[in-house]
Scaffold this motif. Structure first.
Motif, short mmCIF file in Angstrom:
data_model
loop_
_atom_site.label_atom_id
_atom_site.label_comp_id
_atom_site.label_asym_id
_atom_site.label_seq_id
_atom_site.Cartn_x
_atom_site.Cartn_y
_atom_site.Cartn_z
N LYS A 16 0.88 -1.21 -0.23
CA LYS A 16 -0.30 -0.13 0.19
C LYS A 16 1.36 1.59 0.10
O LYS A 16 -0.07 2.66 0.15
N THR A 49 -6.58 3.67 4.81
CA THR A 49 -6.01 3.36 4.78
C THR A 49 -6.83 2.50 3.05
O THR A 49 -7.00 2.63 2.12
N PHE A 64 -3.69 4.65 -3.55
CA PHE A 64 -2.42 4.94 -2.26
C PHE A 64 -1.59 5.77 -1.95
O PHE A 64 -0.20 6.21 -2.55
#
Lengths: 222, 307
Positions: free
Chosen positions: A154, B108, B124
């Motif tokens: 991520k 996230t 992201f």
């Protein structure tokens, strides 16, 4: 180095079936190290293609060649004498090699035999690991020489997500958690304090998000 | 008060808060929100509206929050950084505030490889902590990322998630501290099944002075059956369910497992209430919203404070 993998023969055949004379050109640099496009793999691919065509009762001309580097003009010129007598070039270079050949041999079709995957390292024979995304602002100094942009699925800058379990990434148990590696390494080095500071949003303008990148250095020009 | 949030008022008054979760539909049917929401209306202090959770495409959380607000709920807008870059996130924050939304939970998000759009680009651009800081800078300094001034800044009550059960363990409270420093006013934790480990996490947070600075809402999820317990233990990212709980579920007949799951949830609520620093619970009854009233009643939390 650049790490790549050979495409399926079927896909390569779809790209080159329309040509009668094909020059198969390897690259003896990065893609040789990852056993995808070096001298040996070029010979093997040429042999596999010949066999594949033979099974279909076809007999195109397939010639092999291998350059030391497909991404540098001085080396690319090494096949200049062979290019005119072929209809197309099948490149076992990375994406940069394929495009460099296309720039130099502007009137020839250049087809890729590889899928280019990543900048990485040979961890051991048969294992290649991605570890750089070329973001243009190296942050490794803050993260114990483990890249969070590349090694975290991520791209997290401020610590591991809630999916890190037993050192593995939530995406796939085959993937090591990059943040687990960062924390362990900095802990071992006694530098965990580097992680307590807030890391602001990344400036992606130096990455591919800023468009295709170009370096011009006057001091290096001929 | 930093904001006009009802949730902030409840927490600031020192009363034990209750939030619940309402997942938007896989489609455009606003009635689904009405149906799910009616079990929560006036029974919880605020409703989390999930943002394409587990990377499954659903109605946008801004739209669903707005609809729920229109039905009388106090929405907590969940925002993940997986799908939107900083331009879209900041834009949606402006829009959400203009639509009357006063709470945001900065996440996230689960990786898109879990969902039904596995080929998608994972954005992201920001991480959850950078998003927290962004929302706080909007509220407290009236500025967007880069420092430009905002006309009528969104003033959100800002939440973050934390998973006390993920690894590396030594890092979890450090991360909580980073979230608090970045702007988190409240924390909603991952589902708690291992109360001992949660208590240890809270003790560390308390010792670092974090519970003075942030309201922690303990995450509670009732198990519907042993199959769900096993699925969550094995397949859901960052979840820890002790074997003894799975065995306890397996030890009762199938038709009684739902009741047992609710019993476990109520016991867990009672245990976490005793842990210093726990300011409330966040009840995630996944596709089981109609059980929320029963659980809250059993836990003695069905009367919500009037604000």
């Amino acid at each position: 180095m650049i790490v790549a993998e050979l495409k399926e023969i079927r896909e390569i055949r779809n790209l080159i079936d329309r040509y009668a004379k094909i020059l198969v050109v390897g690259c003896d640099s990065c893609v040789a190290e990852c056993a995808a496009g070096g001298h040996r793999e070029t010979m093997l691919l040429a042999a596999a293609l010949k066999l594949s065509y033979k099974n279909d009762n076809l007999n195109p001309v397939i010639t092999e060649a291998c350059l030391d580097r497909q991404c540098v003009d001085d080396f690319i010129e090494g096949i200049a004498h062979q290019v005119p007598e072929h209809d197309a070039i099948l490149s076992l270079g990375c994406g940069a090699g394929v495009q460099a050949l296309a720039r130099v041999y502007a009137d020839k079709p250049i087809l890729p035999a590889l899928n280019t995957l990543f900048i990485g390292e040979t961890e051991m024979r048969g294992i290649w690991q991605e570890n750089c995304l070329g973001c243009g602002q190296c942050k490794l100094g803050h993260f114990g020489a483990v890249c969070p942009v590349t090694r975290c699925s991520k791209k997290l800058m401020n610590g591991p997500c809630g999916g890190s379990k037993g050192g593995k990434c939530e995406v796939n148990p085959e993937i090591r958690c990059g943040w687990d590696m960062i924390v362990r390494r900095l802990d071992a080095l006694g530098e965990l304090d580097r992680l307590s500071e807030y890391v602001p949003p990344v400036d992606w303008s130096t990455s591919h998000s800023g468009g295709p990148r170009l370096i011009v250095r006057e001091d290096q020009k001929p | 008060m930093k904001t006009e949030s009802r949730l902030e008022k409840v927490l600031a008054s020192g009363q034990f808060a209750v939030t619940a979760e309402c997942g938007p539909p896989k489609g455009s049917d606003a009635n689904v929100l009405h149906e799910k929401g009616k079990h929560l209306l006036n029974r919880v202090d605020a409703v989390n509206v999930t943002d394409n959770q587990t990377a499954i495409v659903r109605m946008s959380s801004v739209a669903a929050s707005t609809i729920l607000k229109g039905l009388g709920h106090e929405p907590i807008l969940q925002m993940v950084t997986r799908d939107r870059n900083r331009i879209a996130l900041q834009s949606d924050l402006f829009g959400a505030y203009a639509l009357g939304i006063r709470n945001v939970l900065c996440l996230t998000g689960d990786h898109h490889s879990f969902g039904n759009q596995k080929q998608a680009v994972g954005v992201f651009d920001l991480d959850s902590i950078q998003l927290l800081r962004t929302v706080r800078d909007m509220r407290d300094d009236g500025k967007i990322i880069g420092g430009e001034d905002i006309q009528v800044p969104p003033k959100m009550f800002i939440g973050a998630a934390e998973n006390p059960f993920a690894d590396p363990v030594s890092w979890r409270v450090v991360r909580l501290a980073k979230k608090v420093a970045a702007g988190a006013d409240f924390i909603q934790t991952q589902c708690i099944f291992n109360v001992d480990r949660f208590a240890e996490f809270m003790k560390q947070a308390h010792d670092m002075g974090l519970t003075e600075k942030v309201y922690v809402l303990a995450g509670i999820t009732p198990l519907k059956g042993v199959a769900m317990a096993k699925y969550m233990a094995n397949k859901v990212a960052g979840m820890e369910i002790p074997d003894e709980l799975i065995n306890r579920m397996a030890g009762v007949p199938k038709e009684k497992q739902a009741d047992e799951g609710i019993k476990i949830a109520v016991e867990t609520i009672q245990m976490v209430r005793e842990i210093p620093g726990v300011a409330g619970i966040h009840l995630m009854a996944i596709e089981w919203e109609h059980k929320v009233p029963e659980i809250l009643e059993a836990a003695g939390l069905d009367k919500r404070p009037a604000i």
